[in-house]
Design a protein around this motif. Structure first.
Motif, PDB file in Angstrom:
ATOM      1  N   VAL A   1      45.066  41.149  34.110  1.00 14.21           N
ATOM      2  CA  VAL A   1      44.360  40.597  32.966  1.00 14.21           C
ATOM      3  C   VAL A   1      44.769  41.348  31.702  1.00 14.21           C
ATOM      4  CG1 VAL A   1      42.378  39.792  34.296  1.00 14.21           C
ATOM      5  CG2 VAL A   1      42.319  42.073  33.290  1.00 14.21           C
TER       6      VAL A   1
ATOM      7  N   LEU B   1      38.074  34.870  34.866  1.00 17.83           N
ATOM      8  CA  LEU B   1      39.323  34.414  35.471  1.00 17.83           C
ATOM      9  C   LEU B   1      39.250  32.919  35.730  1.00 17.83           C
ATOM     10  CD1 LEU B   1      40.090  37.218  38.095  1.00 17.83           C
ATOM     11  CD2 LEU B   1      40.962  37.002  35.765  1.00 17.83           C
TER      12      LEU B   1
ATOM     13  N   ILE C   1      45.686  35.941  31.671  1.00 11.37           N
ATOM     14  CA  ILE C   1      45.734  36.245  33.100  1.00 11.37           C
ATOM     15  C   ILE C   1      47.128  35.966  33.644  1.00 11.37           C
ATOM     16  CG2 ILE C   1      43.289  35.804  33.537  1.00 11.37           C
ATOM     17  CD1 ILE C   1      44.133  33.053  34.725  1.00 11.37           C
TER      18      ILE C   1
ATOM     19  N   CYS D   1      45.823  39.651  40.580  1.00  9.15           N
ATOM     20  CA  CYS D   1      45.717  39.179  39.213  1.00  9.15           C
ATOM     21  C   CYS D   1      45.773  40.337  38.230  1.00  9.15           C
ATOM     22  CB  CYS D   1      44.405  38.403  39.035  1.00  9.15           C
ATOM     23  SG  CYS D   1      44.225  37.629  37.415  1.00  9.15           S
TER      24      CYS D   1
END
Length: 154
Positions: free
Chosen positions: A59, A19, A69, A57
């Motif tokens: 992904v 990330l 992301i 978040c």
């Protein structure tokens, strides 16, 4: 959500390093790398250890490699007495663009907004980012010209 070999899921603590790498690439792309102060440890602490987390978040993965992301957070209080979501970052690795990964991330974000009874999803786009503006308009987003963005740098 799957499309070909792309899978979208919520980020996990083990994703913190990757990330951070993509956040750093975004900082380079958006030309704020000189003030980028995030570290993998900050991502881990702020997004996964802290309760409640500072951010959430999503992904996008291809063959177990995170290639995109979408970082967001909730705005719990609005005039409509419903929460909203603020999308802070959307970034797809330059080697994986053109596969509709950003669109898949946005669709999952929209589902999160619906699950949490949010009234809207908000975000900003750099005025020079013509590709980004075209992308969001293709998804049906509209530019809000009723409000101007202001900020205090402290």
């Amino acid at each position: 959500m799957k499309s070909s070999t792309i899978t979208v899921r919520k980020a996990a603590v083990a994703d913190s390093e990757r990330l951070w790498e993509l956040m750093r690439e975004l900082a380079i792309f958006e030309k704020y790398i000189d003030v980028f102060a995030i570290t993998p440890e900050i991502v881990k602490e702020s997004g996964f250890i802290k309760s409640p987390p500072d951010f959430h978040c999503l992904v996008a993965e291809e063959n177990r490699l995170i290639v995109g992301i979408l970082v967001y957070y909730f705005i719990p209080y609005t005039a409509q007495n419903k929460p909203a979501i603020y999308m802070k970052e959307l970034y797809v690795d330059k080697n994986y663009r053109g596969k509709r990964i950003g669109e898949q991330l946005m669709c999952v974000l929209k589902k999160q907004a619906e699950i949490h009874n949010c009234i809207q999803v908000k975000w900003t786009v750099a005025p020079w980012n013509e590709g980004g503006k075209r992308f969001y308009e293709r998804l049906g987003a509209i530019e809000n010209t009723e409000w101007l963005n202001y900020e205090w740098t402290i």
